[in-house]
Design a protein around this motif. Structure first.
Motif, PDB file in Angstrom:
ATOM      1  N   GLN A  82       6.153 -16.138   2.322  1.00 49.74           N
ATOM      2  CA  GLN A  82       7.308 -15.870   3.151  1.00 49.74           C
ATOM      3  C   GLN A  82       7.393 -14.407   3.266  1.00 49.74           C
ATOM      4  OE1 GLN A  82      10.381 -17.760   1.147  1.00 49.74           O
ATOM      5  NE2 GLN A  82      10.503 -19.623   2.574  1.00 49.74           N
ATOM      6  N   ASN A  83       7.081 -13.695   2.395  1.00 48.72           N
ATOM      7  CA  ASN A  83       7.006 -12.153   2.371  1.00 48.72           C
ATOM      8  C   ASN A  83       5.967 -11.678   2.850  1.00 48.72           C
ATOM      9  OD1 ASN A  83       9.455 -11.424   0.758  1.00 48.72           O
ATOM     10  ND2 ASN A  83       8.955 -12.283  -1.125  1.00 48.72           N
ATOM     11  N   SER A  84       4.749 -12.439   3.078  1.00 49.80           N
ATOM     12  CA  SER A  84       3.589 -11.984   3.632  1.00 49.80           C
ATOM     13  C   SER A  84       4.121 -10.911   5.076  1.00 49.80           C
ATOM     14  CB  SER A  84       2.420 -12.686   3.863  1.00 49.80           C
ATOM     15  OG  SER A  84       2.828 -14.081   4.359  1.00 49.80           O
ATOM     16  N   PRO A  85       4.608 -11.228   6.148  1.00 46.49           N
ATOM     17  CA  PRO A  85       4.799 -10.516   7.237  1.00 46.49           C
ATOM     18  C   PRO A  85       5.486  -9.226   6.750  1.00 46.49           C
ATOM     19  CG  PRO A  85       5.611 -12.715   7.541  1.00 46.49           C
ATOM     20  CD  PRO A  85       5.435 -12.796   6.307  1.00 46.49           C
ATOM     21  N   LYS A  86       6.170  -9.239   5.677  1.00 48.91           N
ATOM     22  CA  LYS A  86       7.206  -7.995   5.433  1.00 48.91           C
ATOM     23  C   LYS A  86       6.285  -7.337   4.768  1.00 48.91           C
ATOM     24  CE  LYS A  86      10.672  -8.295   2.279  1.00 48.91           C
ATOM     25  NZ  LYS A  86      11.987  -8.771   1.682  1.00 48.91           N
ATOM     26  N   LEU A  87       5.303  -7.654   3.864  1.00 45.60           N
ATOM     27  CA  LEU A  87       4.241  -7.256   3.162  1.00 45.60           C
ATOM     28  C   LEU A  87       3.235  -6.286   3.952  1.00 45.60           C
ATOM     29  CD1 LEU A  87       3.290  -6.539   0.243  1.00 45.60           C
ATOM     30  CD2 LEU A  87       1.790  -8.647   0.420  1.00 45.60           C
ATOM     31  N   ILE A  88       2.921  -7.126   5.089  1.00 43.12           N
ATOM     32  CA  ILE A  88       1.931  -6.498   6.030  1.00 43.12           C
ATOM     33  C   ILE A  88       2.429  -5.303   6.726  1.00 43.12           C
ATOM     34  CG2 ILE A  88       0.639  -6.905   8.221  1.00 43.12           C
ATOM     35  CD1 ILE A  88       0.274  -9.824   7.103  1.00 43.12           C
ATOM     36  N   LYS A  89       3.892  -5.398   7.218  1.00 41.66           N
ATOM     37  CA  LYS A  89       4.565  -4.340   7.682  1.00 41.66           C
ATOM     38  C   LYS A  89       4.569  -3.078   6.793  1.00 41.66           C
ATOM     39  CE  LYS A  89       8.820  -3.859  10.257  1.00 41.66           C
ATOM     40  NZ  LYS A  89      10.073  -4.442  10.405  1.00 41.66           N
ATOM     41  N   ALA A  90       5.002  -3.294   5.493  1.00 41.69           N
ATOM     42  CA  ALA A  90       5.301  -2.419   4.462  1.00 41.69           C
ATOM     43  C   ALA A  90       3.733  -1.823   4.320  1.00 41.69           C
ATOM     44  CB  ALA A  90       5.573  -2.861   3.308  1.00 41.69           C
ATOM     45  N   ASP A 108      -6.508  16.109  -1.641  1.00 41.37           N
ATOM     46  CA  ASP A 108      -7.893  16.209  -1.705  1.00 41.37           C
ATOM     47  C   ASP A 108      -8.459  15.022  -2.200  1.00 41.37           C
ATOM     48  OD1 ASP A 108      -8.173  19.158  -1.148  1.00 41.37           O
ATOM     49  OD2 ASP A 108      -7.128  19.299  -2.935  1.00 41.37           O
ATOM     50  N   GLY A 109      -7.685  13.950  -2.914  1.00 39.82           N
ATOM     51  CA  GLY A 109      -8.275  12.705  -3.182  1.00 39.82           C
ATOM     52  C   GLY A 109      -7.039  11.673  -3.418  1.00 39.82           C
ATOM     53  N   ILE A 110      -7.391  10.460  -3.691  1.00 33.98           N
ATOM     54  CA  ILE A 110      -6.206   9.403  -3.823  1.00 33.98           C
ATOM     55  C   ILE A 110      -6.606   8.522  -4.842  1.00 33.98           C
ATOM     56  CG2 ILE A 110      -5.092   7.543  -2.787  1.00 33.98           C
ATOM     57  CD1 ILE A 110      -5.157   8.925   0.042  1.00 33.98           C
ATOM     58  N   LEU A 111      -5.662   8.012  -5.520  1.00 35.12           N
ATOM     59  CA  LEU A 111      -5.855   7.201  -6.784  1.00 35.12           C
ATOM     60  C   LEU A 111      -4.695   6.146  -6.483  1.00 35.12           C
ATOM     61  CD1 LEU A 111      -6.558   5.822  -9.343  1.00 35.12           C
ATOM     62  CD2 LEU A 111      -5.657   7.539 -10.722  1.00 35.12           C
ATOM     63  N   SER A 112      -5.028   5.075  -5.959  1.00 38.87           N
ATOM     64  CA  SER A 112      -4.077   4.089  -5.608  1.00 38.87           C
ATOM     65  C   SER A 112      -3.974   2.709  -6.798  1.00 38.87           C
ATOM     66  CB  SER A 112      -4.165   3.229  -4.377  1.00 38.87           C
ATOM     67  OG  SER A 112      -3.625   2.288  -4.287  1.00 38.87           O
ATOM     68  N   ASP A 113      -2.880   2.678  -7.259  1.00 38.31           N
ATOM     69  CA  ASP A 113      -2.875   1.495  -8.395  1.00 38.31           C
ATOM     70  C   ASP A 113      -2.246   0.576  -7.545  1.00 38.31           C
ATOM     71  OD1 ASP A 113      -2.419  -0.422 -10.146  1.00 38.31           O
ATOM     72  OD2 ASP A 113      -1.832   1.066 -11.875  1.00 38.31           O
ATOM     73  N   ASN A 114      -2.940  -0.411  -6.947  1.00 37.30           N
ATOM     74  CA  ASN A 114      -2.621  -1.728  -6.303  1.00 37.30           C
ATOM     75  C   ASN A 114      -1.886  -1.319  -5.041  1.00 37.30           C
ATOM     76  OD1 ASN A 114      -3.316  -4.354  -7.323  1.00 37.30           O
ATOM     77  ND2 ASN A 114      -3.453  -3.053  -9.152  1.00 37.30           N
ATOM     78  N   ARG A 115      -1.705  -0.156  -4.508  1.00 39.55           N
ATOM     79  CA  ARG A 115      -1.096   0.157  -3.248  1.00 39.55           C
ATOM     80  C   ARG A 115      -2.139  -0.105  -2.295  1.00 39.55           C
ATOM     81  NH1 ARG A 115       4.744   2.152  -4.245  1.00 39.55           N
ATOM     82  NH2 ARG A 115       5.039   1.597  -2.175  1.00 39.55           N
ATOM     83  N   PHE A 116      -2.041  -1.086  -1.360  1.00 35.66           N
ATOM     84  CA  PHE A 116      -3.231  -1.508  -0.321  1.00 35.66           C
ATOM     85  C   PHE A 116      -3.336  -0.516   0.865  1.00 35.66           C
ATOM     86  CE2 PHE A 116      -2.140  -6.154  -1.618  1.00 35.66           C
ATOM     87  CZ  PHE A 116      -2.937  -5.916  -2.683  1.00 35.66           C
ATOM     88  N   GLY A 117      -2.249   0.181   1.399  1.00 34.47           N
ATOM     89  CA  GLY A 117      -2.134   0.839   2.287  1.00 34.47           C
ATOM     90  C   GLY A 117      -2.369   2.520   2.245  1.00 34.47           C
ATOM     91  N   VAL A 118      -2.343   2.732   0.681  1.00 33.33           N
ATOM     92  CA  VAL A 118      -2.574   4.143   0.567  1.00 33.33           C
ATOM     93  C   VAL A 118      -4.231   4.617   0.150  1.00 33.33           C
ATOM     94  CG1 VAL A 118      -1.701   6.363  -1.363  1.00 33.33           C
ATOM     95  CG2 VAL A 118      -0.260   4.070  -0.684  1.00 33.33           C
ATOM     96  N   TYR A 119      -4.675   4.807   1.501  1.00 32.54           N
ATOM     97  CA  TYR A 119      -6.131   5.432   1.590  1.00 32.54           C
ATOM     98  C   TYR A 119      -6.329   6.284   2.772  1.00 32.54           C
ATOM     99  CZ  TYR A 119      -7.073   1.524   4.778  1.00 32.54           C
ATOM    100  OH  TYR A 119      -7.098   0.775   5.567  1.00 32.54           O
ATOM    101  N   SER A 120      -7.362   7.108   2.787  1.00 33.04           N
ATOM    102  CA  SER A 120      -7.706   7.588   3.924  1.00 33.04           C
ATOM    103  C   SER A 120      -9.340   7.924   3.797  1.00 33.04           C
ATOM    104  CB  SER A 120      -7.244   9.128   3.752  1.00 33.04           C
ATOM    105  OG  SER A 120      -7.788  10.045   4.627  1.00 33.04           O
ATOM    106  N   LYS A 121      -9.672   7.930   5.030  1.00 36.24           N
ATOM    107  CA  LYS A 121     -11.201   7.800   5.345  1.00 36.24           C
ATOM    108  C   LYS A 121     -11.695   9.149   5.252  1.00 36.24           C
ATOM    109  CE  LYS A 121     -11.580   4.031   8.856  1.00 36.24           C
ATOM    110  NZ  LYS A 121     -10.477   3.900   9.608  1.00 36.24           N
TER     111      LYS A 121
END
Length: 355
Positions: A82-90, A108-121
């Protein structure tokens, strides 16, 4: 050479209980020790905790995932769906914000611990997780595939565990390969074992998302009414200052900072807590005996608790079945320990040296 500005690394743990935030503490300290400049990004209690631990570091608030647990275990998966649309939005909001942060904060660099949207090409990015396999009952294959597809967007995946027999996460941390380098960096804990006189017979460590944290708190406080020994209860509620109250043989704290928590754990005989992976890493580092009550419906915690019980390390039971007398079984178990492992952070952080 010395005039070069320090490389700035965005460290972004998920706000889901306190585990992701606390296991980032040793990494933040290691980044500082290796002349990087960490910038912390999270939300809610995870951000609050890290602000208290690192008052001098720059912090940024990220969009919240706002995921609530169901009260009943059988609805856990449904609630997540049920939360997945909310999750995708976040996650989409997170991607946007990250793009801006990378530019405006010179990251200059990213270390994401389980945050799916925190990255950069455009810069080196690491995803940290102990779940290369995501258990969800009959849909494990699907949840695992979805998770691995997200991880592939990063340059490397760091697993806070050992490979092989010394593994704490069991099959959760194993994978046949996901298309990017996987590095096992050893279990992470901000705590250190030290010799202390035992002050508490029992320490109750509460954490994790609501409403389950409160449900367990109410259940355990009721059970503790008949407990004969001395008990310390840390509620894991981060609000204002760390407060203490006493009633009979029970001492209550709303939360504790790292140093106070480390001392209290070392002074406690048995730990009663959830079987969250960060807690398991902490207790193994401190070589503690424990009793686990996994969060109802959370497959990962249920798997960890069952595995450690079967291996003879830590007894456990379902939340609704718990009775205070069950703590007597702890003496028949080995307790948790760690194989000494020292991470070569200099080598590990080479990724951030430049792309």
């Amino acid at each position: 050479m010395h005039n070069q500005p320090k490389k700035r690394i965005l460290v972004a743990p998920l706000n889901w209980g306190l585990g992701h935030a606390t296991r980032c503490i040793p990494l933040i300290n290691a980044l500082i020790a290796n002349t990087f400049e960490p910038v912390i990004a999270s939300d809610g209690i995870a951000l609050k905790l890290l602000q208290k631990e690192f008052p001098d570091l720059e912090t940024i608030e990220l969009p919240s995932y706002n995921i609530a647990y169901s009260k009943k275990a059988q609805f856990f998966k449904l609630k997540i769906l049920q939360n997945s649309p909310k999750l995708i939005k976040a996650i989409n909001a997170e991607k946007k914000v990250t793009k801006t942060i990378v530019k405006t904060h010179r990251i200059d660099g990213i270390l994401s611990d389980n945050r799916f949207g925190v990255y950069s090409k455009h810069i080196p990015c690491v995803f940290m997780t102990h779940q290369l396999k995501v258990l969800s009952g009959s849909t494990t294959w699907l949840s695992t595939k979805m998770h691995q597809n997200i991880i592939k967007r990063f340059d490397e995946c760091w697993v806070p565990d050992n490979l092989g027999d010394d593994s704490l996460s069991g099959e959760l941390g194993q994978s046949d390969g996901i298309g990017i380098p996987i590095k096992y960096i050893g279990p992470l804990s901000r705590l250190k074992k030290s010799e202390h006189t035992i002050k508490y017979d029992l320490m109750v460590l509460l954490s994790g998302p609501e409403p389950q944290r409160t449900l367990l708190q109410n259940l355990l406080l009721k059970e503790l009414e008949t407990y004969k020994g001395s008990a310390l209860v840390v509620k894991g509620v981060i609000d204002g200052e760390s407060k203490v109250s006493k009633s009979n043989n029970i001492t209550n704290y709303n939360y504790m900072t790292s140093n106070a928590l480390e001392k209290a754990l070392n002074e406690s005989n048995i730990i009663l807590s959830r079987s969250g992976y960060t807690t398991v890493m902490d207790l193994a580092k401190l070589e503690k005996k424990a009793f686990f009550i996994p969060t109802p419906g959370q497959f990962e915690q249920e798997y960890i608790a069952k595995r450690l019980d079967q291996l003879g390390y830590v007894p456990s039971c379902n939340q609704n079945d718990f009775k205070i007398e069950m703590l007597d079984t702890v003496k028949n178990y080995k307790g948790l320990t760690l194989t000494e492992y020292s991470t070569n952070y200099k080598k590990l952080f080479n990724l951030f040296k430049g792309k």
